[in-house]
Enzyme design. Structure first.
Site, PDB file in Angstrom:
ATOM      1  N   ARG A  91      12.828  33.546  -3.270  1.00 46.09           N
ATOM      2  CA  ARG A  91      14.239  33.202  -3.425  1.00 46.09           C
ATOM      3  C   ARG A  91      15.067  33.647  -2.226  1.00 46.09           C
ATOM      4  NH1 ARG A  91      14.447  33.275  -9.441  1.00 46.09           N
ATOM      5  NH2 ARG A  91      16.505  32.747 -10.189  1.00 46.09           N
ATOM      6  N   ARG A 164      20.057  33.349 -23.222  1.00 47.00           N
ATOM      7  CA  ARG A 164      19.860  34.406 -22.225  1.00 47.00           C
ATOM      8  C   ARG A 164      21.204  35.039 -21.873  1.00 47.00           C
ATOM      9  NH1 ARG A 164      16.205  32.165 -17.337  1.00 47.00           N
ATOM     10  NH2 ARG A 164      17.777  33.353 -16.210  1.00 47.00           N
ATOM     11  N   ARG A 175      25.329  33.338 -10.308  1.00 48.86           N
ATOM     12  CA  ARG A 175      23.936  32.929 -10.052  1.00 48.86           C
ATOM     13  C   ARG A 175      23.902  31.723  -9.110  1.00 48.86           C
ATOM     14  NH1 ARG A 175      21.617  31.956 -15.745  1.00 48.86           N
ATOM     15  NH2 ARG A 175      19.699  31.451 -14.616  1.00 48.86           N
TER      16      ARG A 175
HETATM   17  P1  AMP Z   1      15.366  33.181 -13.484  1.00 51.43           P
HETATM   18  O1  AMP Z   1      14.706  33.354 -14.807  1.00 51.43           O
HETATM   19  O2  AMP Z   1      14.445  32.626 -12.438  1.00 51.43           O
HETATM   20  O3  AMP Z   1      16.664  32.418 -13.575  1.00 51.43           O
HETATM   21  O4  AMP Z   1      15.745  34.655 -12.973  1.00 51.43           O
HETATM   22  C1  AMP Z   1      16.637  35.461 -13.707  1.00 51.43           C
HETATM   23  C2  AMP Z   1      17.143  36.609 -12.857  1.00 51.43           C
HETATM   24  O5  AMP Z   1      16.037  37.433 -12.465  1.00 51.43           O
HETATM   25  C3  AMP Z   1      17.807  36.206 -11.552  1.00 51.43           C
HETATM   26  O6  AMP Z   1      19.173  35.895 -11.713  1.00 51.43           O
HETATM   27  C4  AMP Z   1      17.595  37.473 -10.719  1.00 51.43           C
HETATM   28  O7  AMP Z   1      18.493  38.502 -11.107  1.00 51.43           O
HETATM   29  C5  AMP Z   1      16.195  37.901 -11.140  1.00 51.43           C
HETATM   30  N1  AMP Z   1      15.149  37.291 -10.299  1.00 51.43           N
HETATM   31  C6  AMP Z   1      14.154  36.450 -10.696  1.00 51.43           C
HETATM   32  N2  AMP Z   1      13.367  36.103  -9.671  1.00 51.43           N
HETATM   33  C7  AMP Z   1      13.865  36.741  -8.589  1.00 51.43           C
HETATM   34  C8  AMP Z   1      13.510  36.782  -7.209  1.00 51.43           C
HETATM   35  N3  AMP Z   1      12.474  36.085  -6.743  1.00 51.43           N
HETATM   36  N4  AMP Z   1      14.259  37.558  -6.378  1.00 51.43           N
HETATM   37  C9  AMP Z   1      15.310  38.257  -6.827  1.00 51.43           C
HETATM   38  N5  AMP Z   1      15.710  38.249  -8.101  1.00 51.43           N
HETATM   39  C10 AMP Z   1      15.001  37.495  -8.986  1.00 51.43           C
END
Ligand code: AMP
Length: 217
Positions: A91, A164, A175
């Site tokens: 990311r 969530r 986000r």
């Molecule tokens: P997601 O389920 O992919 O939307 O991720 C939820 C949250 O987890 C994100 O908003 C970040 O806070 C954290 N997160 C997930 N993957 C990453 C990543 N590769 N790098 C940094 N934070 C992450």
């Protein structure tokens, strides 16, 4: 060339998780979602989870340093031998560099990066209406794909639908801003490396899946 080692790239709400879950079953290769792994760590109260929790609640990316060990361990598991679908990682450019180095060490190639492209205007509606089953992780949407009570594959059959905590109108704008600022530069990075493919993610789930399978072969 068939694509079996891939990154799904796209904004929050683009459908990466939904599509990865279907691809996982179809191709028998695992979805590796750092978001799911971090949420599991938060739930279990591990040291990693305690460090990540506040960043996640605010809609900020967690520091790269917390992700490195997590992804390294996961990608060395036996089930990754025939391929993997990275969902939500990398990311940031730093994470992409780390992945490149890790793959070199593992003697594996990245076959492709698929951007699921969705106009920003529809992302917020998708995210705020999203519900996730706390048991089997299936995703639904209150308007586009209403959650059904039955059909949970990981329990006695009843889904436990939850919103969530970061899928709220307060957190979603942060986000999306994080995505624009820190993740979008990866599109140019993978384009330069001749890895990037793009599918239209604004159409329905089945049509996106068809486009993905056409690319993956
Ligand atoms: P997601 O389920 O992919 O939307 O991720 C939820 C949250 O987890 C994100 O908003 C970040 O806070 C954290 N997160 C997930 N993957 C990453 C990543 N590769 N790098 C940094 N934070 C992450």
């Amino acid at each position: 060339m068939a694509i079996r080692r891939l990154i799904l790239l796209g904004a929050p709400g683009a459908g990466k998780g939904t599509q990865a879950q279907i691809l996982e079953k179809h191709y028998a290769i695992p979805q590796i979602s750092t978001g799911d792994m971090l949420r599991a760590a938060v739930k279990a109260g591990t040291p990693l989870g305690l460090e990540a929790k506040d960043f996640m609640a605010k809609g900020e990316l967690v520091p790269d340093s917390l992700l490195m060990g997590l992804i390294q361990d996961r990608m060395q598991k036996e089930d990754t031998k025939n391929g993997w679908i990275l969902d939500g990682f990398p990311r940031t450019p730093g994470q992409a560099d780390h992945l490149d180095a890790l793959l070199t060490r593992l003697e594996q190639n990245l076959d492709g990066v698929i951007l699921i492209d969705v106009p920003e205007a529809i992302l917020t509606e998708r995210l705020v209406g999203r519900r996730t089953c706390g048991i089997c992780k299936k995703v639904a949407h209150i308007t586009f794909d209403p959650p059904e009570a039955e059909g949970c594959t990981a329990s006695d059959g009843q889904h436990q639908w939850q919103q969530r905590p970061d899928d709220t109108l307060e957190v979603v704008p942060k986000r999306l801003a994080e995505y624009r600022e820190k993740t979008e530069p990866l599109i140019a990075y993978y384009q330069e490396h001749d890895k990037l493919h793009t599918v239209d993610g604004s159409v329905n789930t089945n049509l996106v899946q068809v486009s993905l399978r056409e690319l993956m072969g």
